[in-house]
Design an enzyme around this catalytic site. Structure first.
Site, short mmCIF file in Angstrom:
data_model
loop_
_atom_site.label_atom_id
_atom_site.label_comp_id
_atom_site.label_asym_id
_atom_site.label_seq_id
_atom_site.Cartn_x
_atom_site.Cartn_y
_atom_site.Cartn_z
CE LYS A 244 -0.43 -0.14 5.06
NZ LYS A 244 -1.32 -0.58 6.17
NE ARG B 282 -7.57 0.56 10.80
CZ ARG B 282 -6.28 0.43 10.47
NH1 ARG B 282 -5.47 1.47 10.56
NH2 ARG B 282 -5.81 -0.71 10.03
CG HIS C 50 -4.31 -4.05 11.88
ND1 HIS C 50 -3.15 -4.60 11.38
CD2 HIS C 50 -4.06 -2.72 11.98
CE1 HIS C 50 -2.25 -3.63 11.19
NE2 HIS C 50 -2.78 -2.49 11.56
NE ARG D 166 -2.58 -8.00 8.16
CZ ARG D 166 -3.28 -8.34 9.26
NH1 ARG D 166 -3.89 -9.51 9.32
NH2 ARG D 166 -3.37 -7.50 10.27
CE1 TYR E 277 10.46 32.57 0.45
CE2 TYR E 277 10.75 30.19 0.66
CZ TYR E 277 10.47 31.30 -0.11
OH TYR E 277 10.19 31.16 -1.45
CB CYS F 63 12.45 26.61 0.05
SG CYS F 63 13.62 27.80 0.73
CG ASP G 203 10.16 24.04 -5.34
OD1 ASP G 203 9.37 23.09 -5.38
OD2 ASP G 203 9.80 25.23 -5.39
C1 PLP Z 1 -0.51 -1.52 6.93
C2 PLP Z 1 -1.00 -2.80 7.45
C3 PLP Z 1 -0.10 -3.82 7.80
C4 PLP Z 1 1.40 -3.63 7.83
O1 PLP Z 1 1.76 -2.94 9.01
P1 PLP Z 1 3.30 -2.80 9.41
O2 PLP Z 1 3.27 -2.22 10.77
O3 PLP Z 1 3.90 -1.86 8.42
O4 PLP Z 1 3.89 -4.16 9.34
C5 PLP Z 1 -0.63 -5.05 8.17
N1 PLP Z 1 -1.96 -5.25 8.21
C6 PLP Z 1 -2.85 -4.29 7.90
C7 PLP Z 1 -4.31 -4.57 7.98
C8 PLP Z 1 -2.41 -3.03 7.52
O5 PLP Z 1 -3.29 -2.08 7.22
#
Ligand code: PLP
Length: 371
Positions: A34, A131, A160, A221, A265, A312, A314
């Site tokens: 992602k 969530r 999660h 994951r 700046y 800045c 850029d």
């Molecule tokens: C982003 C995400 C992960 C990965 O998390 P990390 O802390 O980067 O390993 C795993 N599971 C879900 C559902 C996520 O949204």
């Protein structure tokens, strides 16, 4: 090409994945791609890593569509929230749905029935994030419904963690263990009914992969860990990984400034004696955060120097002191001793935000160097 670019070491990413896999085996590995592969550039990372991943994880359906249009054939789970009107995309692009509510699951089953297409589904249960997902105390009805969805492939179930990287002296008393207990409670609902649970149960993000093997189930994951960065400063490094990014630039201007002449700046900084100031063609529009003003450090010709004056949009300036730094000299903003942790500290954020904010204006260059 632009002199400011991000070098991405694909070989290192593959090594990180292999090290994670060795620890998590026999669990499968879902590689999280992602947010433009955590800023690394999904167009280069995805085709390279897909053959080595069992599953790919993205946050939003658009990221999944992008991967399919690139020709990625690996299963893709859209882990975040989905609106019912986005469901048709899941069928069209063969994406796996995180069914996080009874309504979404019902809508998916109806669409599968009417279009006569099957859809892979992972039930999303909420064990402590508040969530998306159905809480353990209301999961019965989601599971009940899922068992009657004959047009869907109920492939997975997942949750999660909110505090997976938190270390504790008593490992059985972590916030994670409470979430795991709730997840186990949900899985026991299958047992109670005498039906098998979905074949891919998964919970572990990077912190849990490092600290909690009991959370691996059938798949892990990794996000930040795959990119070679640890999810927290004092987390135990039970798997060796290394960062894959080097953010490079070149000096575009070199001058000696005099006391009494403010730099950039707001004139926040000025020299106390004649001092060499060099300009780097990179700024906050590239994701080099303005918040790092007068705190960041960069490497020029293999030596560290402080950034001075307001960063800045850029460009920004660096205090090269009395050194003879010239136009065209090599600069490193991240890598070579400067870590994502450093940039996070100078900004007051975490490593995830630093990496994911390196903007699209910075070209990604993919290499296969061995570090
Ligand atoms: C982003 C995400 C992960 C990965 O998390 P990390 O802390 O980067 O390993 C795993 N599971 C879900 C559902 C996520 O949204």
């Amino acid at each position: 090409m632009r002199p400011t670019y991000l070098e991405v070491n694909l070989t290192q990413l593959k090594q990180n994945l292999e090290n994670i896999r060795a620890k998590a085996a026999p669990a499968k590995v879902l590689v999280v791609l992602k947010a433009n592969a955590y800023g690394h550039g999904v167009d280069g990372v995805a085709p390279f890593i897909a053959p080595f991943a069992d599953y790919i994880g993205v946050a939003i359906v658009e990221e999944g569509i992008h991967l399919r249009k690139m020709g990625i054939a690996t299963p893709i789970l859209v882990m975040g929230g989905t609106l019912p009107q986005q469901l048709s995309d899941f069928f069209e692009y063969d994406l796996t749905l995180a069914a996080s509510s009874l309504d979404l699951l019902t809508a998916a089953e109806q669409l599968a029935q009417s279009t006569r297409k099957r859809l892979k589904v992972h039930l999303k249960v909420d064990t402590g994030m508040e969530r998306i997902g159905v809480r353990e105390y209301e999961a019965e009805s989601l599971i009940e419904k899922s068992l009657s969805c004959s047009h869907l492939d109920m492939e997975g179930i997942f949750t999660h963690f909110a505090n997976s990287e938190v270390m504790s002296l008593q490992k059985n008393m972590t916030p994670l263990s409470l979430q795991l207990e709730r997840f186990e409670g949900i899985l026991s609902m299958y047992e109670k009914r005498g039906v098998p649970h979905p074949r891919i149960r998964h919970t572990a993000n990077s912190g849990a992969i490092l600290l909690h093997p009991e959370s691996y189930y059938d798949m892990v994951r990794p996000g930040v860990l795959f990119y070679g960065v640890y999810p927290g400063r004092d987390v135990e490094k039970t798997i060796e990984v290394k960062p894959a990014l080097t953010w490079r630039s070149k000096v575009v201007y070199s001058k000696v400034t005099q006391p009494g002449r403010g730099v950039s700046y707001g004139s926040l900084w000025q020299a106390e004696a004649p001092t060499r100031i060099v300009t780097i063609p990179c700024g906050y529009a590239d994701g080099y955060f303005r918040r790092m003003t007068n705190q960041a450090r960069v490497i020029v010709n293999e030596k560290e120097y402080p950034q001075v004056g307001r960063i800045c949009m850029d460009q920004f300036m660096v205090n090269a002191g009395g050194d003879d730094v010239k136009v065209g000299d090599e600069v490193i903003l991240l890598g070579g001793g400067i870590t994502a942790e450093d940039l996070a500290d100078w900004t007051g954020t975490n490593e995830y935000e630093v990496m994911t904010n390196i903007s699209a204006r910075v070209p990604r260059v993919f290499t296969r160097a061995v570090q």
